[in-house]
Scaffold this active site. Structure first.
Site, PDB file in Angstrom:
ATOM      1  N   ASN A 142      45.567  36.641  67.184  1.00 27.52           N
ATOM      2  CA  ASN A 142      45.569  38.203  67.177  1.00 27.52           C
ATOM      3  C   ASN A 142      46.937  38.655  67.356  1.00 27.52           C
ATOM      4  O   ASN A 142      47.777  37.899  68.281  1.00 27.52           O
ATOM      5  CB  ASN A 142      44.596  38.469  68.588  1.00 27.52           C
ATOM      6  CG  ASN A 142      44.415  39.853  68.635  1.00 27.52           C
ATOM      7  OD1 ASN A 142      43.971  40.696  67.729  1.00 27.52           O
ATOM      8  ND2 ASN A 142      44.828  40.726  69.872  1.00 27.52           N
ATOM      9  N   GLU A 163      42.235  46.282  68.285  1.00 23.82           N
ATOM     10  CA  GLU A 163      42.689  47.153  69.280  1.00 23.82           C
ATOM     11  C   GLU A 163      43.159  48.297  68.639  1.00 23.82           C
ATOM     12  O   GLU A 163      44.060  48.981  69.278  1.00 23.82           O
ATOM     13  CB  GLU A 163      43.820  46.410  70.096  1.00 23.82           C
ATOM     14  CG  GLU A 163      43.347  45.003  70.417  1.00 23.82           C
ATOM     15  CD  GLU A 163      44.620  44.345  71.238  1.00 23.82           C
ATOM     16  OE1 GLU A 163      45.667  45.149  71.770  1.00 23.82           O
ATOM     17  OE2 GLU A 163      44.622  43.089  71.620  1.00 23.82           O
TER      18      GLU A 163
END
Ligand code: XIL
Length: 298
Positions: free
Chosen positions: A168, A234
């Site tokens: 990520n 996100e």
């Protein structure tokens, strides 16, 4: 469909949010979160400083608050995050070399054992690439040796074979950026050598310094072509342009292996960048124009 989660499910995808344990007693918050989202990421509660405040002593109190709320309400959970230069407990910040390497391995094993078989995907490694130049970020973990990332992924695969294992990062949305190419080359190398990696998380914190770019779809499809899933992990957009939000959704829907989208919070007032009003609900819990745009695009 009338909610984000249900609309995403029409194409087999999820729509998630970051959740804070400290807000789970607030009904205005939980009402929206429960209604709209079907994937949950703990905003801070599964990070290293929260889950292993002292070396070898794990604390899952707040992580379990988030996890249990999610599962009791029928949602899946993304695990965030096991190896990261930030939000390390003090004891880990002061470690180096083989001691730190072993502490990382022990941390991954300890947290993944607690949630074994219960997590959709783990962000095994977070933000390991430098903002410019296409290489690794300097950190105590990087200084243990360049192989720390693959060691983390191999450890994670053994600890919980059922969880998808993700890398990520932020600013890997724009295909032309060196950082994106650096991560792409790492994933390609891992796939070619059999290092276990299942997914790439594109944080997608878009703002004036790192705006949405129309090559985002190329980034998603290029990672997917390596044989990994892609998740938008996100998402928040400074100013919450309805058009930009729709573009992000359409880019994900265009790629079969883009499996879901998570916004980084529920209401603008919950955002880590609340001044940017970057989310889909305002501070009073009203649906913003970006909400309708996302729902219509899904
Ligand atoms: C942020 C949280 O939203 C804040 O509450 C905290 O103070 C700092 O971390 N990239 C990540 C997330 O992977 O974990 C970060 O979350 C935002 C940037």
């Amino acid at each position: 469909e009338t909610t984000l989660g249900a609309a995403a499910a029409q194409s087999g995808r999820y729509f998630g949010t970051a959740i804070s344990a400290s807000k789970l007693g607030e009904s205005a918050y939980t009402t929206i979160a429960n209604r709209e989202f079907n994937m949950v990421t703990a905003e801070n509660e599964m990070k290293i400083d929260a889950t292993e405040p002292n070396r070898g002593q794990f604390n899952f109190t707040n992580a379990d608050r988030v996890y249990n709320w999610a599962v009791q309400n029928g949602k899946q959970v993304r695990g965030h995050t096991l190896a990261w230069h930030s939000q390390q407990p003090g004891w880990m910040q002061s470690l180096s070399g083989s001691t730190l390497r072993q502490a990382m391995i022990d941390h991954i094993n300890g947290v993944m054992a607690h949630y074994k078989g219960k997590i959709y995907a783990w962000d095994v490694v977070n933000e390991a690439y430098a903002d410019s130049g296409g290489g690794r970020r300097d950190s105590n973990l990087q200084r243990t040796g360049n192989d720390w990332i693959e060691v983390a992924f191999r450890t994670a695969r053994t600890a919980d074979p059922a969880a998808k294992l993700c890398y990520n990062d932020y600013n890997i949305d724009n295909w032309t950026w060196e950082k994106t190419q650096g991560v792409y080359n790492m994933v390609r190398d891992f796939k070619s050598r059999g290092v276990p990696i299942d997914c790439v998380g594109l944080q997608a914190h878009f703002n004036s310094g790192s705006p949405y770019n129309s090559n985002f779809r190329t980034t998603i499809s290029s990672f997917a072509a390596l044989g990994v899933d892609v998740q938008i992990t996100e998402l928040d957009i400074q100013g919450a342009s309805p058009t930009t939000y729709a573009n992000v959704v359409n880019d994900c829907l265009a790629v079969a292996r883009c499996t879901g989208i998570t916004t980084w919070g529920v209401r603008d007032s919950d955002s880590w960048r609340s001044g940017d009003t970057p989310l889909l609900f305002d501070g009073s819990g009203n649906k913003k124009p970006a909400y309708t745009s996302v729902l219509n695009a899904l």
